[in-house]
Scaffold this motif. Structure first.
Motif, mmCIF file in Angstrom:
data_model
loop_
_atom_site.group_PDB
_atom_site.id
_atom_site.type_symbol
_atom_site.label_atom_id
_atom_site.label_comp_id
_atom_site.label_asym_id
_atom_site.label_seq_id
_atom_site.Cartn_x
_atom_site.Cartn_y
_atom_site.Cartn_z
ATOM 1 N N THR A 13 0.774 3.954 -2.989
ATOM 2 C CA THR A 13 0.288 5.274 -2.594
ATOM 3 C C THR A 13 1.345 6.343 -2.791
ATOM 4 O OG1 THR A 13 -1.081 4.171 -0.927
ATOM 5 C CG2 THR A 13 -0.875 6.556 -0.763
ATOM 6 N N LEU B 139 -3.871 10.895 0.249
ATOM 7 C CA LEU B 139 -2.789 9.932 0.017
ATOM 8 C C LEU B 139 -1.802 9.909 1.173
ATOM 9 C CD1 LEU B 139 -2.241 10.741 -3.757
ATOM 10 C CD2 LEU B 139 -3.099 8.582 -2.838
ATOM 11 N N VAL C 141 0.841 -1.208 0.000
ATOM 12 C CA VAL C 141 0.000 0.000 0.000
ATOM 13 C C VAL C 141 0.870 1.250 0.000
ATOM 14 C CG1 VAL C 141 -1.682 1.332 1.337
ATOM 15 C CG2 VAL C 141 -1.953 -1.143 1.108
ATOM 16 N N LEU D 75 -3.281 7.893 3.976
ATOM 17 C CA LEU D 75 -3.173 6.452 3.739
ATOM 18 C C LEU D 75 -1.761 5.954 4.030
ATOM 19 C CD1 LEU D 75 -5.235 6.052 0.431
ATOM 20 C CD2 LEU D 75 -5.826 5.186 2.704
ATOM 21 N N ILE D 76 -0.755 6.730 3.646
ATOM 22 C CA ILE D 76 0.627 6.360 3.956
ATOM 23 C C ILE D 76 0.831 6.321 5.460
ATOM 24 C CG2 ILE D 76 3.017 7.177 3.848
ATOM 25 C CD1 ILE D 76 2.367 8.190 1.002
ATOM 26 N N SER E 236 1.013 9.504 -5.191
ATOM 27 C CA SER E 236 1.095 10.856 -4.617
ATOM 28 C C SER E 236 2.046 11.743 -5.417
ATOM 29 C CB SER E 236 1.544 10.788 -3.159
ATOM 30 O OG SER E 236 2.892 10.370 -3.047
ATOM 31 N N SER F 63 -0.681 3.203 7.034
ATOM 32 C CA SER F 63 0.130 2.017 6.769
ATOM 33 C C SER F 63 1.387 2.000 7.636
ATOM 34 C CB SER F 63 0.508 1.970 5.287
ATOM 35 O OG SER F 63 -0.652 1.930 4.479
#
Length: 440
Positions: free
Chosen positions: A103, A119, A99, A122-123, A107, A126
Motif C-alpha cells: 500500500t 490508501l 499490506v 488501509l495503512i 500510495s 494495518s
C-alpha cells in the motif's frame, strides 16, 4: 505513540530467562516494526508542504488525508487485531506488514486525494491491527521480571521511527519529492519483511493459551532456542470469558471511566493535530521546509523523552498529578508556539517541549487506565477507552484543516487547541479507582 503491556504475557512460560540470541532478535524485530509504524503514520506530516504545493490542496483536503490513517487505526484495532487470537500473532504480523508495504508503494504513485485517502486508511487499518500483536511478542520473549522494560523499549521504536524519518526526509525531500519519500518508506518495509519471516517465531502466549495444531512441538522448539527444558505436556487451556462492556462501569467506575474517555478524546484531538499539522504550520510561520520538518522531528523526539521522564516522575509523585501537570504545561507550550514569532532555535525548542508534554503526558493515560480496571477486565477497559478516544484523533486534524481553511490565524488556532489539553488534565484528576472497603 502510546501502548500498554498486554495482560496475556506470562512469566511462568517464559522460564528462567536469559538474554539469549532469540530473545534479543525478537525484541529487536518488535522495535523495528514499531519504528515502521512511526514512519508510516507520521511521514504524511513531513511531506505535507510538498504535497500541498504539488497538488494545490486546500487545508480541508489535507486534513482529510491526515485523518484517514488515524480513522483506519481505530478500525484496525477494534476489528482486525482480534484475529490474532484466532490465527496467531506471527501470521497476522506478516500479512499486515505485507499490506503496509504494498500500500505504501502504491500510495507513492497516487494521482488524486481520493486515492491517497483510501490508501492511507488501509495503512492505518494495518498499523492499528498489528500494534497489539507486536507489543505482546515483545512481552512474550522478555526475560521474567523485565517485561515492562522490554515493552517500553519496543514501544519507543515508534518515536524513533518518526524522528529518523523526519531527519531523513528533511535532507532528501528536495531530491526525492513526496513520491520518492513514500517509495523509500515502502522499501524499508519491503526489506524488513523477509527478516520478520525468517526470525520471528509464533507467540509463546498464543501457543500455550490457544493451543493450535502441534502447539507442544512448536513451543518446545522455541524453548530449545531459549535454552530452556522441554515441556512434557501443555498447560491447561485457558478458556477466555467474554467480558461485558457494562462491567467497566461497575463498582463505582462510571465517573472515572467517563472522565478517562473524555481525557483521551481531548488529548488525542490536540496531539494528533500537532502530529499532522506542525510541519505545515511551521512553514506558514515562515520556516523553510527543511527546518519545518526538523520541528516535526523534534516534536516526536520530545514525545520519546517525555514518555520516559514523565513515566519515572509518575512513579514517585503519582499519576493523576503528573498527568494533570503535563497536560496543562502542554497547553501553555502550544499557546506559546502560536504566539511567538522568534528565532529558529526557540521554535525548535518549543516543538520539542510540545512533544514532551503532550505525548509524554498522554501516555500516562495508559497507566491510569491500568490502575482503574482490575486485571480481569483491564484489556476491555483499555481497549474501549482507546477506541472511543480515537474519535479525537480523527477530529483533531480534520477540524484543524477546516479552521485553517476558514483563515483562522495561527495564534488563535493554537489557543483553540490548547483548551482540550486543559480539559484532559482536569479529567485525569477524576480517573481514580474507588478503594474497596476494608475487611471486617
Amino acid at each position: 505513540m502510546a501502548h500498554h503491556l498486554p495482560s496475556g504475557a506470562t512469566d511462568d512460560i517464559a522460564g528462567p530467562g536469559r538474554w539469549t540470541p532469540l530473545r534479543i532478535a525478537v525484541i529487536f524485530i518488535c522495535f523495528v516494526l514499531n519504528a515502521i509504524d512511526g514512519m508510516d503514520i507520521v511521514i504524511m506530516s513531513y511531506i505535507a508542504p510538498e504535497l500541498k504545493s504539488a497538488w494545490n490542496l486546500s487545508p480541508e483536503a489535507l486534513g482529510t488525508v491526515f485523518s484517514a490513517s488515524l480513522a483506519g487505526m481505530a478500525l484496525g484495532g477494534l476489528f482486525i487485531a482480534p484475529l490474532a487470537d484466532r490465527f496467531g500473532r506471527r501470521p497476522l504480523i506478516i500479512a499486515l506488514l505485507s499490506v503496509i508495504t504494498v500500500t505504501m508503494l502504491i500510495s507513492s504513485r497516487a494521482t488524486s486525494v481520493t486515492e491517497l485517502v483510501i490508501l492511507r486508511a488501509l495503512i492505518g487499518v494495518s498499523v492499528g491491527a498489528f500494534l497489539a500483536s507486536v507489543t505482546t511478542m515483545a512481552a512474550d520473549f522478555a526475560p521474567p521480571g523485565r517485561q515492562a522494560f522490554v515493552v517500553a523499549m519496543a514501544i519507543s521504536g515508534y518515536a524513533f521511527g518518526a524522528v529518523v524519518t523526519g531527519l531523513t526526509v528533511a535532507h532528501f525531500l528536495p531530491v526525492w519529492g513526496w513520491n520518492g519519500a513514500l517509495t523509500m518508506a515502502g522499501l524499508v518495509s519491503l526489506v524488513t519483511l523477509p527478516l520478520v519471516i525468517l526470525i520471528l517465531p509464533e507467540s509463546i502466549d498464543y501457543l500455550s493459551r490457544v493451543q493450535p495444531k502441534n502447539a507442544l512441538a512448536r513451543l518446545n522448539a522455541i524453548r530449545a532456542r531459549l535454552g530452556e527444558a522441554p515441556m512434557a505436556v501443555l498447560p491447561p487451556r485457558v478458556t477466555a470469558q467474554k467480558v461485558s462492556v457494562g462491567t467497566i462501569f461497575a463498582q463505582g467506575r462510571t465517573l472515572p471511566t467517563l472522565a478517562l474517555w473524555l481525557a483521551i478524546i481531548m488529548g488525542f484531538m490536540t496531539f494528533y493535530f500537532l502530529v499532522s499539522w506542525i510541519t505545515q504550520l511551521s512553514v506558514q510561520s515562515g520556516l523553510a521546509v527543511e527546518n519545518a520538518i526538523y520541528a516535526g522531528a523534534l516534536f516526536n523526539l520530545g514525545g520519546f523523552t517525555g514518555t520516559l521522564v514523565l513515566g519515572t516522575f509518575a512513579l514517585r509523585f503519582g499519576l493523576q498529578g503528573i498527568t494533570f501537570t503535563a497536560m496543562v504545561a502542554g497547553a501553555v507550550v502550544v499557546a506559546a508556539f502560536g504566539h511567538l514569532s522568534v528565532s529558529l532555535a526557540v521554535t525548535l525548542f518549543l516543538a520539542y517541549c510540545a512533544g514532551f508534554t503532550t505525548n509524554g503526558g498522554f501516555n500516562c493515560f495508559y497507566a491510569l487506565a491500568a490502575e482503574l480496571y482490575p486485571t480481569e477486565i483491564r484489556s476491555t477497559g483499555i481497549g474501549w477507552a482507546m477506541g472511543i478516544g480515537r474519535l479525537g484523533a480523527v477530529i483533531g486534524p480534520l477540524l484543524g484543516g477546516v479552521l485553517i481553511g476558514q483563515g483562522l490565524s495561527i495564534p488563535n488556532l493554537m489557543m483553540i487547541y490548547a483548551i482540550p489539553l486543559v480539559i484532559a488534565g482536569l479529567a485525569a484528576l477524576l480517573v481514580r479507582a474507588r478503594q474497596p472497603a476494608p475487611a471486617e
